[in-house]
Each structure stands twice: as C-alpha cells, then as structure tokens.
Write a protein that holds these residues in place. Structure first.
Motif, PDB file in Angstrom:
ATOM      1  N   THR A  61       0.827  -1.072  -0.003  1.00 53.42           N
ATOM      2  CA  THR A  61      -0.068  -0.094   0.109  1.00 53.42           C
ATOM      3  C   THR A  61       0.932   1.299   0.016  1.00 53.42           C
ATOM      4  O   THR A  61       1.307   1.826  -0.947  1.00 53.42           O
ATOM      5  CB  THR A  61      -0.834  -0.091   1.310  1.00 53.42           C
ATOM      6  N   GLU A  62       1.161   1.540   1.288  1.00 52.39           N
ATOM      7  CA  GLU A  62       2.109   2.798   1.230  1.00 52.39           C
ATOM      8  C   GLU A  62       3.545   2.487   1.289  1.00 52.39           C
ATOM      9  O   GLU A  62       4.046   1.436   1.739  1.00 52.39           O
ATOM     10  CB  GLU A  62       1.749   3.672   2.528  1.00 52.39           C
ATOM     11  N   PRO A  63       4.644   3.499   0.800  1.00 48.53           N
ATOM     12  CA  PRO A  63       5.943   3.030   0.806  1.00 48.53           C
ATOM     13  C   PRO A  63       6.416   3.076   2.099  1.00 48.53           C
ATOM     14  O   PRO A  63       5.886   3.761   2.910  1.00 48.53           O
ATOM     15  CB  PRO A  63       6.601   4.192  -0.159  1.00 48.53           C
ATOM     16  N   CYS A  64       7.677   2.424   2.200  1.00 45.98           N
ATOM     17  CA  CYS A  64       8.454   2.662   3.587  1.00 45.98           C
ATOM     18  C   CYS A  64       8.663   4.158   3.875  1.00 45.98           C
ATOM     19  O   CYS A  64       8.857   4.997   2.974  1.00 45.98           O
ATOM     20  CB  CYS A  64       9.675   1.850   3.751  1.00 45.98           C
TER      21      CYS A  64
END
Length: 496
Positions: A61-64
């Motif tokens: 989903t969201e990047p690190c």
C-alpha cells in the motif's frame, strides 16, 4: 518550465543517492547477519505460514517511511529465510553459493541487460558462446550448439522439442495434425519435467513410457528396447529417449552406452538429463561415470546444483549444428534484423524459446576464471569424498540402514531405525511405523533450526520414507560436518 525541470532532476539525484545508500546497507546486512557464512546460526527459524504473515508486513500500500524501515524489512527476510550457505543445509540437490559466482551475479544484475542480441549484450554474448564451446568439450561433442536456459526442466523440454523437429520438421508450421502418435521414453526414476514436457508439447503424458530400473535406480536397457518394439507394434512412432545422469532421489546414472546402442538401432534421439550429475564431468576421477555422454544428441546440466553456481545457471547442449535455430526461430524483424552493421550470427536469441533471457553464463565464466578446471575438480572430489565418508560412517553405526549399497553421485539414502523398533519383526506394521520416522525427525530438525535434510519414499520400488543426504561443492564440507548430521539424526530419532 525551467524550474520544474531542474526540480525533477534534483529529486531524481537525491533518490539515486538514497538508493546507493540502500545498496551499501544491503551489503552490510549480508555481513552482519552472516548470510554467506551462517555456520554458527540456525539453518532455519521456522514459522508457520499464517504466523509468518504477522511477522512481516507483506502489504503493498504505502511506501516505507525511510531507509531504516526498509532495511528492517530486509533484516526480517533474512531472519526467516533458509540459510542455504550453512553446512547444516542438505535438503536439496543445491546448497550454498560460490562466492565468485555471487559477485558475478551482482555485477550482471547491475548491468541489467538481455542475452538476446550482441547489440545489447556484446560481452555476455561472447561469454555464453565460449562457455558452450568448453562444455561441448567436456561432454565430448565435436560439433553442436547450446544455450543457457531458465532451469533444467526447460533444458529437458528443449531436448524433446528438437527430437520432434528432427523426426517431423513440419510440426513447426503445421503442428501435430495428421501425425501418428509420438512416444517418448524415460526411466521410472526420471525427473517429472519430462512428464510436463510431454504435456506442453502435445505428446501427451500417456505417451511418455516409464521404463523399469534396477536395484541402484538405473534404467534397464532391455526393458527400454521391449517398450520401443511394443510401441511400434501399436502403430506409434518412438522418437525420444531420456537417460538420466543423477536421478533426483538416488543419484543413479543410467547405462548411457547401452541406451545409446538402442537409440542408434532404432534412430531415436537420446537426451541426457545430467542436471545433477553433469558436474562429475569436471573431475578426472569421476567423469568416466558419464563416459558415453558424447553419444547423446543433447545434454542438460545445472551448474547451480552440485557445483554451487548461483541460482539459476542451467545449460542445454546439442551435438547437432543449427538445429536450435531452425527449430525455434521466429525471425522477429524488430529485433533480429539481418541488415545490421555487425555479424548477426552473434545474435543468438532467436534459437531460444524466450525473448528476455538473463546473462546466466557470466556466473559460471567468472567461477571458471577464478578457479579453473583444477579448482572445480578439487571441489567435486571433496563433495564425493564427504559423501563416501558419510556412507562408511552410517554403515558402521547402529540404527542406520542404507537403502542401497552403492551410489554414483553425492546422494546417500538411508533409514534410521529408532532403538524402540530394533530387533523386532519387520512386518507390514513395522514398515508402516518406519514410514513415519523420517518425517517426524525432519519436523524436529526444522523446528529446532539445527539441520535440514530431505526425505522421500520410492513408491515404484515399494520403499517407505527414507532420508536423502546430499553433499555439494559449497559450502566446502568436512568430515566433522558429516558427523554432525549423524549425531543430530540420532538425537532426534531417540526422542521420538
């Protein structure tokens, strides 16, 4: 407009610096976690699949948020992955990786090119051609061609499709319509990829005839000839025989010379699946075990198995010139133009069934440059020496029983009989209990993280589950490593 363009370049530059920092961190992680030399750590930290989903964030989903978070993820991947470079890993036909090959892999991945034309892979094209020439010499082919493929299963499929093309070249354009039933042969111990090849090529799995084997797991030539004659009597057309040099479980090597005589007699294509045992060609002390390989039409070898080239590294060789190109070429004009400014014979990709193809030859080339044939021989001899030592030790140790008295590659197969089962009548009930021993010991081994060794039944021989001990060139094994395996099996076996 100028400001926006400058801003984009600045962001890209920063991202590049960030990524280079990430690469440095990966190298440090490999060192800190002893990925390449994990001898003092567990070979596995086993976690059930559902639990593992909770240990690592697999979501996309969201990047690190930052590199620290990304590095922490990589550290978890190392933690819960199998340490194949450990001397405690004997689970498969491959083991640890050759460090020279690993270095070559890093470099070739960074260069990120495709092995289809000289135009985009000038150095790698010449390297692949050189490796093919040298492997042809090892096999004993005077002429021929070859290609690196994505695994031994595909190499075996190359052998079958070339055999079909030689017998019926019209299949390339007209397919199988109107042809008689084609029949292929392999031993009952042959690799399952032959079955998949028969399926994918439209031969049909019912038309892959499995030939009986002797006590050592080798194809019985007389049975092969009998089945060839039987298929001809049914109106079928025999066209392909697969002989195995290093079967998956027992490591058996089929009698290549006798099988070659039969193939010559009936004009059949002889393919040798030496994906496992082909590495024996690198040792003057053991190469005679594959002595009649030069009489085959094609040959498959996986240096990523016993030799330890980084996965994957697989070679297909045929003694017939041009047939790979004739059979597989599609002449894509956007890629294999014939009016290029250089010699287009160096554009070798059209003989492959792939378009995109990794530069796997570079790994083996660097290993060969670094070690030479003499270095390879020392590694192979050591792997066989340790296998022989292991066999002699378990022969002399109470509770161990060999499945067979001889072996031809590096697979030593055996049962372990717990104390509670020794000295009892070995009836059907006893053997049913024995069938559960290897899986039970394996579970305890894996969950402790102390050892990984494979087991298998051989249903076509009526044999229940037994252990299959494999020695490979990497990591370089010692006698004490073999003693450790024996000790661990005894320890877990008596705890049942």
């Amino acid at each position: 407009m100028h400001t926006g363009s400058f801003s984009s370049r600045t962001v890209l530059a920063m991202d590049t610096l960030n990524v280079l920092d990430f690469l440095d961190r990966i190298v440090s992680l490999i060192k800190q976690e002893n990925v390449l030399t994990p001898q003092e750590t567990k070979v596995v930290e086993y976690v059930d699949p559902e639990q593992l989903k909770n240990k690592i964030d697999f979501s996309l989903t969201e990047p690190c948020a930052n590199l620290d978070e990304l590095e922490a993820l990589c550290k978890k991947v190392v933690r819960y992955s199998i340490k194949t470079n450990s001397v405690k890993f004997h689970n498969q036909l491959y083991g640890g990786t050759d460090f020279f090959g690993l270095g070559a892999t890093w470099l070739s991945e960074a260069l990120n090119t495709n092995q289809h034309t000289f135009e985009v892979a000038p150095v790698f094209s010449l390297i692949e051609m050189k490796i093919i020439e040298e492997v042809k010499k090892l096999i004993g082919y005077a002429d021929g061609d070859g290609i690196f493929s994505p695994g031994g299963s595909i190499s075996n499929m190359y052998g079958m499709i070339l055999a079909r093309y030689r017998r019926f070249p019209e299949t390339k354009t007209k397919g199988l319509h109107g042809l008689p039933v084609l029949v292929a042969f392999t031993s009952e111990a042959g690799h399952y990829s032959l079955q998949k090849s028969a399926q994918w090529l439209g031969i049909g799995t019912d038309n892959l005839i499995k030939i009986g084997t002797d006590d050592l797991g080798r194809m019985i030539p007389e049975e092969l000839e009998k089945e060839i004659l039987s298929s001809k009597e049914r109106g079928c057309v025999p066209f392909f025989v697969n002989a195995t040099a290093g079967t998956t479980v027992l490591g058996a090597i089929d009698p290549l010379d006798k099988i070659a005589n039969i193939c010559d007699k009936y004009d059949l294509w002889l393919h040798v699946d030496a994906c496992y045992g082909g590495t024996l060609l690198l040792s003057k002390n053991y190469q005679q075990r594959l002595g009649a390989s030069h009489r085959s039409d094609s040959f498959a070898w996986n240096p990523h198995k016993m030799l330890g080239a980084p996965l994957q590294c697989s070679i297909f060789i045929t003694r017939h010139n041009n047939i790979l190109h004739e059979c597989n070429s599609a002449s894509a004009r956007y890629l294999f133009q014939q009016d290029k400014f250089y010699d287009v014979s160096y554009d070798t990709g059209d003989k492959s069934i792939q378009c995109g193809r990794k530069v796997d030859s570079f790994k083996l080339w660097i290993m060969w440059k670094a070690r030479g044939l003499s270095g390879f021989q020392k590694l192979v001899d050591n792997a066989l020496d340790c296998a022989n030592y292991f066999k002699s030790r378990i022969e002399a140790t109470e509770g161990f029983r060999l499945v067979q008295r001889e072996f031809e590659a590096t697979a030593v197969c055996f049962w372990y009989v717990p104390k509670t089962m020794r000295g009892r009548e070995e009836d059907g009930e006893w053997w049913q209990k024995m069938n559960n021993v290897a899986p039970a010991i394996k579970e305890k081994m894996v969950k402790s993280g102390k050892l990984m060794i494979g087991y298998s039944p051989l249903h076509h021989k009526g044999l229940c589950n037994f252990f299959r001990m494999i020695t490979t060139c990497h990591p370089v094994a010692t006698y004490s490593d073999m003693d450790y395996v024996i000790g661990q099996i005894q320890q877990f076996g008596e705890a049942l």
